[in-house]
Design an enzyme around this catalytic site. Structure first.
Site, PDB file in Angstrom:
ATOM      1  N   HIS A 361       3.707 -14.751  -0.388  1.00  0.00           N
ATOM      2  CA  HIS A 361       3.123 -13.401  -0.337  1.00  0.00           C
ATOM      3  C   HIS A 361       4.019 -12.329  -0.922  1.00  0.00           C
ATOM      4  O   HIS A 361       3.872 -11.152  -0.587  1.00  0.00           O
ATOM      5  CB  HIS A 361       2.831 -13.012   1.114  1.00  0.00           C
ATOM      6  N   LYS A 552       0.045   2.281   3.675  1.00  0.00           N
ATOM      7  CA  LYS A 552       0.685   0.979   3.473  1.00  0.00           C
ATOM      8  C   LYS A 552       2.100   1.100   4.021  1.00  0.00           C
ATOM      9  O   LYS A 552       2.537   2.201   4.358  1.00  0.00           O
ATOM     10  CB  LYS A 552       0.737   0.621   1.990  1.00  0.00           C
ATOM     11  N   ARG A 553       2.834  -0.006   4.115  1.00  0.00           N
ATOM     12  CA  ARG A 553       4.225   0.108   4.542  1.00  0.00           C
ATOM     13  C   ARG A 553       5.005   0.997   3.577  1.00  0.00           C
ATOM     14  O   ARG A 553       4.674   1.072   2.396  1.00  0.00           O
ATOM     15  CB  ARG A 553       4.869  -1.277   4.608  1.00  0.00           C
ATOM     16  N   LYS A 558       6.504   0.330  -3.524  1.00  0.00           N
ATOM     17  CA  LYS A 558       5.138   0.844  -3.427  1.00  0.00           C
ATOM     18  C   LYS A 558       5.044   2.281  -3.956  1.00  0.00           C
ATOM     19  O   LYS A 558       3.975   2.779  -4.251  1.00  0.00           O
ATOM     20  CB  LYS A 558       4.657   0.775  -1.974  1.00  0.00           C
ATOM     21  N   THR A 662      -4.270  -5.459  -0.004  1.00  0.00           N
ATOM     22  CA  THR A 662      -5.592  -5.700   0.562  1.00  0.00           C
ATOM     23  C   THR A 662      -6.242  -4.373   0.937  1.00  0.00           C
ATOM     24  O   THR A 662      -7.465  -4.279   1.015  1.00  0.00           O
ATOM     25  CB  THR A 662      -5.500  -6.606   1.809  1.00  0.00           C
ATOM     26  N   LYS A 666     -10.230  -2.853   0.622  1.00  0.00           N
ATOM     27  CA  LYS A 666     -10.967  -2.146   1.685  1.00  0.00           C
ATOM     28  C   LYS A 666     -11.473  -0.799   1.173  1.00  0.00           C
ATOM     29  O   LYS A 666     -12.602  -0.386   1.462  1.00  0.00           O
ATOM     30  CB  LYS A 666     -10.064  -1.953   2.915  1.00  0.00           C
TER      31      LYS A 666
END
Ligand code: 26V
Length: 817
Positions: A361, A552-553, A558, A662, A666
């Site tokens: 992952h 998100k984290r 990111k 993910t 959504k």
């Protein structure tokens, strides 16, 4: 995909109400008059469990009777979210619950809200595991999710008066927890430490101490499938005094010390999700749940047999390793087969490699777990021997496959150095049948970069399964308005178990009336979210602005920094008069993110965002055109509220770093448009929804690589784009730290001298695309048409499809008849 009919309720409203009364009386010991919403929540949950019990038995029986091979999803995290509404939906009892609760004088929403969210995961990986068990049950595939029931979930995030993250313990088990059934009668013994001796030519592990693994069972009801799978989370308990007396004397003395420590094993979920620290307790956790699960599987599938034929194990169950965390299961199964059941090495290896598969992952090399061999040897001496032997056999096998000695050296499972290390991703690749990445691009990069040597020599092991999300929780429960509109548009609600049917909405994008209804749904959701944010956080959101979310984290890769810098640049433009505030599109930016407690730059970014929010939201020059909110403690519940209300979502990681994502799925399924890079599943989302319905910007993986190769100098970009310079200068000059120039100095220094994830290099492209985004947003009909096309073309991202892919490509099994 299997045909599924809409769920039929096994219960009438009157029966449901009677069930609650009965449960209140004999379970909670209160009358309906005395009951609180929390009492009614517990009672209702037990009623639901009651009605699921027969389907659960039947699923188990059919599974054990060998109707089809089962799936064991081994995962250190299951971020399941609240259970009651989901169980009601899947079991077809939503209406009965609402009516029954109302008839008892309670508000259903208040009752549902009384549930405390189990936060047993860090982020995407844990939530994915939860979506996958939902889909397994919904497809009718017999399955176990195996994990840990941590006493403390991911920390509860608060912000202090300076805007810094503060971590508070998340003791989610403080109240009655009706979903988890603690099954003391099926506990397993898990041992640690000690030595290995030879007795009669056989290796015998003499452990130093043991803990009792007690299963806590959660029912996983399939949506309209009539099947109920099991999520079995292990809780560590000490053996009590009585048990200790049954050990012999020396074992007793050894066992006493860890008695105090035993329960620590399942006490806390590690909150780091990218830099494994090689901590002893974490390895104990991993071995604890995997060892208990393997014994459990043998108990379940070979009941009462002292001499089971374990060569049939791969026909009974297939184990999916969710990242490297459960990989110690490979040497554990070898040990069980050889030491406890007397199989020879070759037979044991054959069984083991047929039983395990591994999903990776991540793409960050530092996130691949590597354990010091010493540590494994201390905790699991027999396993270290087995790992070394696996390594030896593997190196021999490689010699038969290639003459490239360097390649063979690179592929060692146990490194050849003074303090050898065990590479868990390599062990998983060697010890299982399949390896998969979680999006096309990610799987390609695994083959080309991360596991390149392995893919060269074992090309057939590698495959892709693009992630998916459950439409039950993330559309139907989170967004009832959109769900109703979809059902109206398609003329059926079958789409909830066959999400590709959303494609049928495509023609409706040409129908202005339908698009307006779609827009009205979004607007109503935004109003709901504003009310929710007011109630829960005291925020004043204006639902007539664009809602722009990034949840998100918090990670450098990111690039929350990119988002906040672009926002600051806009603010700076307004302040300097370069842009007239009257021309600014009203926008509300919402962040949700936790940082690992020890992640310095991530925590500083949180502080910066909070202080940008403080300054911008209170600046009268902005005339309310820009708002920034950072609801603390982002979790599944907040996601369910925010996603349906979002217009624009941010998926702006540096290309080649986000394995899949993910949240992106959504959002698309809930009619948000995405601004994103060509990374992870963004690539596939864009392909499906159409390039014209996706805001793409930024460097590609190849461009990123070329820039690293050529030497990356972030300061060049700072000098080149005056907007970027203005933004960074504003952070540096104390605008967001009450004039203190030191507060963000480390962050500023990192941007200007290091900027490993190339935020600065992508800044200009990111700002430029905002013009396009804003122009489109000013045309609501066109914006919503595109948003609707996102919904219509995202059915592929259902976790049902993902699970079907696993069934076809990896597990080679299917639903019970
Ligand atoms: C790693 C570690 C390392 C050791 C300490 C504890 C810990 C806990 C979790 C993790 C997992 C990191 C990997 C991860 O969460 N990957 C995410 O997986 C999602 C589901 O496949 C995917 O959508 C995200 O892109 C990916 O970042």
């Amino acid at each position: 995909m299997t045909e599924i009919t809409a769920p039929k309720s096994p219960v009438t409203t009157a029966e449901f109400a009677d069930g609650i009364r009965e449960q209140l009386k004999y379970g909670q010991g209160v009358t309906p008059e005395q009951a609180t919403p929390a009492d009614v929540y517990v009672a209702s949950s037990l009623v639901v469990r009651h009605y699921l019990q027969d389907a659960w038995f039947k699923t188990q029986q059919d599974m054990v009777n060998g109707k089809t091979k089962a799936v064991g999803y081994l995962s250190a995290e299951f971020l399941i979210g609240k259970q009651l509404r989901n169980a009601l939906l899947n079991a077809g009892m939503l209406d009965q619950f609402d009516e029954a609760v109302e008839s008892l004088g309670f508000d259903p929403q208040t009752v549902v809200d009384a549930e405390y969210e189990p936060a047993l995961g860090n982020g995407g990986l844990g939530r994915l595991a939860a979506c996958y068990v939902d889909s397994l049950a919904s497809l009718g595939v017999p399955a176990f999710g195996y994990g840990i029931q941590y006493r403390y979930g991911i920390f509860r995030q608060e912000f202090d008066s300076e805007g810094r993250q503060v971590e508070k313990p998340e003791y989610w088990l403080a109240n009655e927890e009706p979903w988890g059934h603690v099954d003391y009668n099926r506990s397993q013994k898990v041992s640690f430490g000690g030595t290995v001796v030879e007795e009669n030519g056989r290796k015998v592990w003499k452990p130093a101490w043991s803990v009792r693994a007690v299963p806590v069972d959660y029912m996983v009801p399939g949506y309209a499938s009539g099947r109920v799978d099991t999520l079995r989370l292990w809780s560590a308990r000490s053996y009590d005094e009585f048990d200790l007396l049954t050990f012999n004397k020396s074992e007793y003395l050894d066992a006493v010390k860890p008695k105090v420590e035993a329960e620590n094993i399942s006490k806390i979920l590690y909150p780091e999700d990218s830099t494994p620290q090689g901590k002893r307790l974490r390895l104990e956790q991993q071995y604890f749940f995997v060892a208990a699960s393997i014994q459990d599987v043998i108990r379940v599938f070979y009941p009462g047999q002292s001499n089971p034929d374990l060569t049939t194990l791969p026909d009974k169950i297939t184990f999916q390793l969710n990242d490297t965390h459960p990989v110690i299961g490979i040497p554990e199964l070898m040990r069980v087969l050889i030491d406890e059941y007397g199989y020879d090495w070759a037979t044991a290896w054959d069984i083991t490699t047929k039983t395990f598969n591994y999903t990776c992952h991540t793409l960050l090399p530092e996130a691949l777990e590597v354990w010091p061999a010493d540590l494994i040897g201390e905790l699991l001496p027999r396993h270290l021997e087995i790992i070394n032997e696996i390594n030896d056999h593997f190196l021999e096998e490689l010699k038969g496959k290639t003459r490239d000695k360097e390649k063979i050296e690179r592929m060692r499972i146990v490194t050849n150095e003074e303090n050898p290390k065990v590479r868990m991703a390599y062990l998983a690749t060697a010890g299982g049948s399949h390896v998969n990445g979680v999006a096309e691009l990610h799987s390609q990069l695994l083959k080309d970069v991360t596991l390149r040597d392995f893919s060269d020599l074992y090309p057939d092991k590698f495959t892709n399964v693009t992630n998916g999300v459950t439409p039950r929780r993330f559309i139907r429960l989170a967004n009832p308005r959109l769900s109703n509109l979809i059902t109206e548009g398609l003329g059926t609600d079958k789409w909830l178990s066959d999400l590709e049917m959303l494609k049928g909405l495509e023609p409706l994008a040409k129908d202005d009336e339908f698009v307006k209804k779609f827009a009205a749904v979004k607007q109503a959701n935004k109003e709901d979210f504003a009310a929710y944010a007011k109630r829960e956080y005291g925020f004043e959101l204006d639902p007539n602005t664009m809602f722009n979310s990034m949840i998100k984290r918090l990670h450098e890769y990111k690039r929350q920094s990119l988002k906040i810098l672009a926002l600051i640049a806009k603010y700076a433009d307004i302040k300097s008069g370069k842009v007239s505030v009257d021309d600014v599109l009203p926008r509300t930016v919402i962040f949700g993110a936790k940082s690992a407690p020890g992640y310095y730059l991530a925590k500083m970014t949180i502080q910066l965002i909070n202080n940008v929010a403080r300054v911008v939201n209170n600046d009268p020059d902005i005339k309310g055109k820009l708002h920034v909110y950072y609801p603390w403690n982002y979790n599944v519940r907040l996601a369910q509220h925010l996603i349906p209300a979002t217009d624009l979502d941010e998926q702006i990681s540096q290309a080649g770093k986000e394995a899949s994502g993910t949240g992106n799925m959504k959002f698309a399924l809930n009619g948000a448009l995405t601004v994103g890079t060509l990374d992870g599943a963004n690539v596939e989302i864009r392909e499906r929804v159409g390039a014209e319905n996706f805001f793409l910007f930024g460097m590609t993986v190849d461009e990123v690589d070329a820039l690293y190769a050529q030497g990356y100098h972030p300061a060049v970009y700072y000098e080149r784009d005056p907007r970027l310079k203005a933004a960074i200068d504003m952070v540096a000059d104390g605008t967001f730290s009450n004039g203190d120039r030191n507060t963000y100095a480390p962050l500023v220094a990192d941007w200007l001298t290091k900027d490993w994830f190339m935020t600065l290099a992508d800044f200009t492209a990111y700002c430029d695309i905002q013009g396009e985004i804003e122009a489109l947003y000013r045309d609501p009909l066109e914006w919503n048409r595109k948003a609707l096309l996102n919904v219509a073309n995202s059915g592929y991202f259902s976790s049902d499809r993902a699970i079907q892919d696993y069934l076809d490509k990896i597990w080679h099994t299917g639903p019970l008849a």
